[in-house]
Design a protein around this motif. Structure first.
Motif, PDB file in Angstrom:
ATOM      1  N   ALA A  63     -12.228  17.099 -28.112  1.00  0.00           N
ATOM      2  CA  ALA A  63     -12.837  16.772 -29.401  1.00  0.00           C
ATOM      3  C   ALA A  63     -11.824  15.967 -30.200  1.00  0.00           C
ATOM      4  O   ALA A  63     -10.627  16.204 -30.104  1.00  0.00           O
ATOM      5  N   ARG A  65     -12.002  15.546 -33.709  1.00  0.00           N
ATOM      6  CA  ARG A  65     -11.866  16.028 -35.085  1.00  0.00           C
ATOM      7  C   ARG A  65     -11.963  17.547 -35.167  1.00  0.00           C
ATOM      8  O   ARG A  65     -12.267  18.222 -34.201  1.00  0.00           O
ATOM      9  N   CYS A  67     -14.192  20.483 -36.053  1.00  0.00           N
ATOM     10  CA  CYS A  67     -15.648  20.661 -36.031  1.00  0.00           C
ATOM     11  C   CYS A  67     -15.963  22.064 -36.541  1.00  0.00           C
ATOM     12  O   CYS A  67     -15.465  23.053 -35.995  1.00  0.00           O
ATOM     13  N   THR A  88     -21.418  14.467 -26.940  1.00  0.00           N
ATOM     14  CA  THR A  88     -21.328  15.894 -26.651  1.00  0.00           C
ATOM     15  C   THR A  88     -21.664  16.105 -25.182  1.00  0.00           C
ATOM     16  O   THR A  88     -22.067  15.168 -24.486  1.00  0.00           O
ATOM     17  N   CYS A 114     -14.268  16.618 -41.428  1.00  0.00           N
ATOM     18  CA  CYS A 114     -14.732  17.449 -40.308  1.00  0.00           C
ATOM     19  C   CYS A 114     -16.151  17.073 -39.927  1.00  0.00           C
ATOM     20  O   CYS A 114     -16.923  16.567 -40.745  1.00  0.00           O
ATOM     21  N   LEU A 115     -16.475  17.337 -38.674  1.00  0.00           N
ATOM     22  CA  LEU A 115     -17.834  17.155 -38.177  1.00  0.00           C
ATOM     23  C   LEU A 115     -18.584  18.470 -38.276  1.00  0.00           C
ATOM     24  O   LEU A 115     -18.008  19.539 -38.062  1.00  0.00           O
ATOM     25  N   GLU A 116     -19.852  18.364 -38.574  1.00  0.00           N
ATOM     26  CA  GLU A 116     -20.707  19.545 -38.663  1.00  0.00           C
ATOM     27  C   GLU A 116     -21.240  19.916 -37.284  1.00  0.00           C
ATOM     28  O   GLU A 116     -21.710  19.062 -36.538  1.00  0.00           O
ATOM     29  N   LEU A 117     -21.156  21.211 -36.966  1.00  0.00           N
ATOM     30  CA  LEU A 117     -21.793  21.764 -35.769  1.00  0.00           C
ATOM     31  C   LEU A 117     -23.053  22.480 -36.233  1.00  0.00           C
ATOM     32  O   LEU A 117     -22.995  23.633 -36.663  1.00  0.00           O
ATOM     33  N   SER A 123     -16.054  27.166 -34.087  1.00  0.00           N
ATOM     34  CA  SER A 123     -15.281  26.062 -34.652  1.00  0.00           C
ATOM     35  C   SER A 123     -14.355  25.492 -33.584  1.00  0.00           C
ATOM     36  O   SER A 123     -13.874  26.211 -32.715  1.00  0.00           O
TER      37      SER A 123
END
Length: 159
Positions: A63, A65, A67, A88, A114-117, A123
Motif C-alpha cells: 500500500a 498510503r 488507509c 486493490t 489517508c485513503l478511506e477503506l 487499517s
C-alpha cells in the motif's frame, strides 16, 4: 552437484525462516491536524482535539498510503480532498482521499493524508508514511525498526 542432504537441509532452513516471518503490526495514533493546530494556538482545549489510537495496524508495503476505515475517519472529522482510483486485490476501485491528518508511530510523527477503506476493514500503514517517518518492517522479528535520524546512517536523504 549438490547432495540430497544439502538440498533437504536448505529446504528445512527455508521453512523455518518462513515460519518465523509474518505479519508486522504497529500501534499508531491518528489525530485531526486542524484540531491539533487550533489547540496549539489556544483556540480549542486539548479535550476537543479528535484523536484515536489504533492497535494492530497492518504494515503493508504494497500500500502506498495510510488507509483507514470509514468510522475512524468520521470520528476524526477529516475533510475529503478528492476521489481517486486505487489498485486493490479486487481490481481498480474509487476511494476518497482525506487530508490533514497527524500520524504518530514509534515516537515519530508526521503530517499525511489517508485513503478511506469503505468496508470497515483493518487499517493499513503503507510505504509513504513508513519511509517518511524512517520506519522499516522486519518481517522475521515481526516488528518495526526505527531507523537512525542522525549521523552517517540517517534515513534523511538529499541525493
Amino acid at each position: 552437484m549438490e547432495s540430497f542432504n544439502s538440498i533437504i537441509s536448505t529446504q528445512i532452513m527455508s521453512q523455518k525462516i518462513a515460519q518465523k516471518m509474518g505479519l508486522v503490526t504497529a500501534t499508531i495514533t491518528v489525530t485531526n491536524l486542524v484540531d491539533e493546530i487550533l489547540h496549539e494556538r489556544g483556540f480549542i482545549p486539548a479535550e476537543q482535539v479528535r484523536s484515536v489510537t489504533l492497535e494492530n495496524v497492518i504494515i503493508d508495503t504494497g500500500a502506498t498510503r495510510l488507509c483507514l476505515p470509514t468510522p475512524i475517519i468520521a470520528q476524526l472529522g477529516l475533510t475529503v480532498d478528492e476521489e481517486v482510483e486505487v489498485k486493490t486485490a479486487a481490481g481498480v476501485q474509487k476511494a476518497r482521499l482525506f487530508k490533514r491528518l497527524s500520524l504518530a508511530v514509534e515516537g515519530r510523527k508526521g503530517e499525511f493524508n489517508c485513503l478511506e477503506l469503505p468496508g470497515g476493514e483493518d487499517s493499513l500503514l503503507g510505504l509513504i508514511p513508513l519511509e517518511s517517518l524512517g520506519l522499516q518492517p522486519d518481517i522475521i522479528s515481526q516488528r518495526l525498526i526505527v531507523l537512525p535520524d542522525r549521523g552517517r546512517n540517517t534515513y534523511h536523504l538529499a541525493l
